[in-house]
Scaffold this active site. Structure first.
Site, PDB file in Angstrom:
ATOM      1  N   LYS A 116      64.610   5.682  44.912  1.00 48.79           N
ATOM      2  CA  LYS A 116      65.409   4.643  44.236  1.00 48.79           C
ATOM      3  C   LYS A 116      66.247   5.293  43.148  1.00 48.79           C
ATOM      4  O   LYS A 116      65.937   6.398  42.679  1.00 48.79           O
ATOM      5  CB  LYS A 116      64.511   3.563  43.612  1.00 48.79           C
TER       6      LYS A 116
ATOM      7  N   PRO B 139      62.912  15.062  45.275  1.00 44.75           N
ATOM      8  CA  PRO B 139      62.421  15.916  44.188  1.00 44.75           C
ATOM      9  C   PRO B 139      61.463  15.151  43.273  1.00 44.75           C
ATOM     10  O   PRO B 139      61.637  13.953  43.062  1.00 44.75           O
ATOM     11  CB  PRO B 139      63.692  16.303  43.427  1.00 44.75           C
TER      12      PRO B 139
ATOM     13  N   ALA C  55      61.879  13.510  38.916  1.00 47.28           N
ATOM     14  CA  ALA C  55      63.344  13.462  38.925  1.00 47.28           C
ATOM     15  C   ALA C  55      63.881  12.063  38.647  1.00 47.28           C
ATOM     16  O   ALA C  55      65.082  11.835  38.702  1.00 47.28           O
ATOM     17  CB  ALA C  55      63.857  13.969  40.268  1.00 47.28           C
ATOM     18  N   GLY C  56      62.991  11.095  38.403  1.00 44.91           N
ATOM     19  CA  GLY C  56      63.438   9.731  38.109  1.00 44.91           C
ATOM     20  C   GLY C  56      63.815   8.948  39.355  1.00 44.91           C
ATOM     21  O   GLY C  56      64.499   7.928  39.275  1.00 44.91           O
TER      22      GLY C  56
ATOM     23  N   GLY D 226      59.803   8.870  43.783  1.00 48.14           N
ATOM     24  CA  GLY D 226      59.246   9.387  45.042  1.00 48.14           C
ATOM     25  C   GLY D 226      57.753   9.112  45.214  1.00 48.14           C
ATOM     26  O   GLY D 226      57.324   8.620  46.253  1.00 48.14           O
ATOM     27  N   GLY D 227      56.964   9.418  44.192  1.00 49.54           N
ATOM     28  CA  GLY D 227      55.516   9.200  44.279  1.00 49.54           C
ATOM     29  C   GLY D 227      55.193   7.717  44.394  1.00 49.54           C
ATOM     30  O   GLY D 227      54.296   7.322  45.164  1.00 49.54           O
ATOM     31  N   SER D 228      55.924   6.900  43.672  1.00 47.57           N
ATOM     32  CA  SER D 228      55.699   5.447  43.715  1.00 47.57           C
ATOM     33  C   SER D 228      56.032   4.889  45.091  1.00 47.57           C
ATOM     34  O   SER D 228      55.319   4.034  45.619  1.00 47.57           O
ATOM     35  CB  SER D 228      56.579   4.743  42.677  1.00 47.57           C
TER      36      SER D 228
ATOM     37  N   ASP E 154      56.381   1.420  38.896  1.00 50.78           N
ATOM     38  CA  ASP E 154      57.479   1.373  39.868  1.00 50.78           C
ATOM     39  C   ASP E 154      57.000   1.073  41.284  1.00 50.78           C
ATOM     40  O   ASP E 154      57.822   0.907  42.188  1.00 50.78           O
ATOM     41  CB  ASP E 154      58.210   2.730  39.919  1.00 50.78           C
TER      42      ASP E 154
HETATM   43  O1  C5P Z   1      53.133   3.022  35.261  1.00 47.54           O
HETATM   44  P1  C5P Z   1      53.321   4.496  35.250  1.00 47.54           P
HETATM   45  O2  C5P Z   1      52.070   5.242  35.611  1.00 47.54           O
HETATM   46  O3  C5P Z   1      54.500   4.941  36.038  1.00 47.54           O
HETATM   47  O4  C5P Z   1      53.649   4.874  33.766  1.00 47.54           O
HETATM   48  C1  C5P Z   1      53.577   6.186  33.275  1.00 47.54           C
HETATM   49  C2  C5P Z   1      53.677   6.148  31.761  1.00 47.54           C
HETATM   50  O5  C5P Z   1      55.004   5.754  31.371  1.00 47.54           O
HETATM   51  C3  C5P Z   1      52.789   5.139  31.088  1.00 47.54           C
HETATM   52  O6  C5P Z   1      51.536   5.690  30.821  1.00 47.54           O
HETATM   53  C4  C5P Z   1      53.545   4.841  29.814  1.00 47.54           C
HETATM   54  O7  C5P Z   1      53.373   5.896  28.882  1.00 47.54           O
HETATM   55  C5  C5P Z   1      54.972   4.894  30.256  1.00 47.54           C
HETATM   56  N1  C5P Z   1      55.502   3.564  30.639  1.00 47.54           N
HETATM   57  C6  C5P Z   1      55.787   2.637  29.647  1.00 47.54           C
HETATM   58  N2  C5P Z   1      56.296   1.407  29.989  1.00 47.54           N
HETATM   59  C7  C5P Z   1      56.553   1.108  31.275  1.00 47.54           C
HETATM   60  C8  C5P Z   1      56.290   2.038  32.292  1.00 47.54           C
HETATM   61  C9  C5P Z   1      55.758   3.267  31.940  1.00 47.54           C
HETATM   62  O8  C5P Z   1      55.574   2.891  28.470  1.00 47.54           O
HETATM   63  N3  C5P Z   1      57.058  -0.086  31.566  1.00 47.54           N
END
Ligand code: C5P
Length: 274
Positions: free
Chosen positions: A10, A92, A95-96, A99-101, A131
């Site tokens: 995405k 990648p 990379a934002g 991919g893992g999600s 995500d």
């Molecule tokens: O949900 P995910 O595991 O992708 O989030 C990784 C980290 O990113 C969280 O532990 C948090 O530090 C931050 N995060 C956040 N607010 C979000 C999504 C992620 O602060 N809405």
């Protein structure tokens, strides 16, 4: 039974980080869109009374979200399975691009299809990552709350699009921390074509700011970082300009397109082989 599925990446068309919540996450306002860059995952499944998971692929990933998703599905439904998963990684990492999600979401859908069992996949997806629920839906969608509250939006029309992947791994939690949002931060206006992470991430990695401005010089009508970086995508008026930009930018890049929800959902249903 064998199921082979693509797992799409995405980009964020816009991404505003709102207040910091008491659970440590941040409220967001973002618009996600699936793009054509994809991994391929195959699932070889045999029903069993025990859970036996094997993951192989062209990359070694610790704490792989695919295995966590498969385990979460089987534990919630009380099912056993002998499952051999093969991941061909093209997106990648760090990379934002989600991919893992994306891998985790398609693993949940694949397990549901292979076992013929329905369960609340949105709840399982939210527990795996902010995500992940988006990738159950695909196409274009507004994400609010942690990013897990989704409203489908009309898909974007296809335009020449270049995704630059500089190969820098940006860790998401420090990017959130750098924004230093307070619990009562209020959004004054919903904005399009912004990514709040650009300011702190570009300050730490000036070469990313240069890539963005160079893409605009090369004719991009829009150029934005995706997620917390490091990928930067750009839209062009013509394929010729897009190809020229790919040649001139001096970093790895992929010519991609938006994947609309209908195509997304039919493709991730996968191909079932005996
Ligand atoms: O949900 P995910 O595991 O992708 O989030 C990784 C980290 O990113 C969280 O532990 C948090 O530090 C931050 N995060 C956040 N607010 C979000 C999504 C992620 O602060 N809405």
């Amino acid at each position: 039974m064998r199921l082979v599925v693509p797992s799409f990446a995405k980009v964020n068309l816009t991404l505003q980080v709102l207040n910091k919540r008491s659970d440590g996450f941040h409220n967001l306002r973002t618009v996600f869109h699936t793009i054509s860059l994809a991994d391929t995952i195959s699932f070889d499944y045999v029903p069993s009374s025990v859970i036996d998971l094997e993951l192989a692929g062209n990359v070694e990933i610790a704490e792989n979200l695919i295995s966590r998703a498969a385990k979460a599905f089987l534990e919630t439904t009380g099912l056993g399975a002998r499952l051999k998963i093969h991941l061909d990684k093209q997106i990648p990492m760090g990379a934002g691009l989600g991919g893992g999600s994306s891998n985790a979401a398609v693993a949940l859908l694949a397990l549901s299809r292979l076992t013929g069992t329905e369960t609340d996949l949105h709840a399982l997806a939210s527990a795996l990552g902010s995500d992940v629920p988006f990738f159950l839906v695909g196409g274009c969608a507004l994400g609010e709350g942690r990013g897990t509250e989704l409203t489908p939006l009309p898909d974007m029309a296809t335009e020449p699009m270049l995704l630059v992947t500089p190969g820098l791994h940006v860790s998401t939690p420090p990017a959130f921390a750098a924004l230093n949002r307070s619990p009562d931060y209020a959004l004054l206006a919903a904005a399009e074509d912004v990514n709040d992470f650009e300011t702190p991430v570009f300050a730490a990695r000036p070469e990313l700011a240069s890539i963005k401005s160079r893409l605009v010089e090369l004719g991009a009508t829009k150029s934005l970082m995706s997620g917390s970086g490091s990928s930067i995508y750009a839209m062009f008026r013509s394929e010729a300009e897009c190809i020229q930009a790919a040649q001139a930018i001096g970093y790895p890049s992929h010519r991609v397109r938006f994947v609309a929800r209908e195509e997304y959902q039919s493709r991730i249903a996968g191909t079932l082989l005996p």
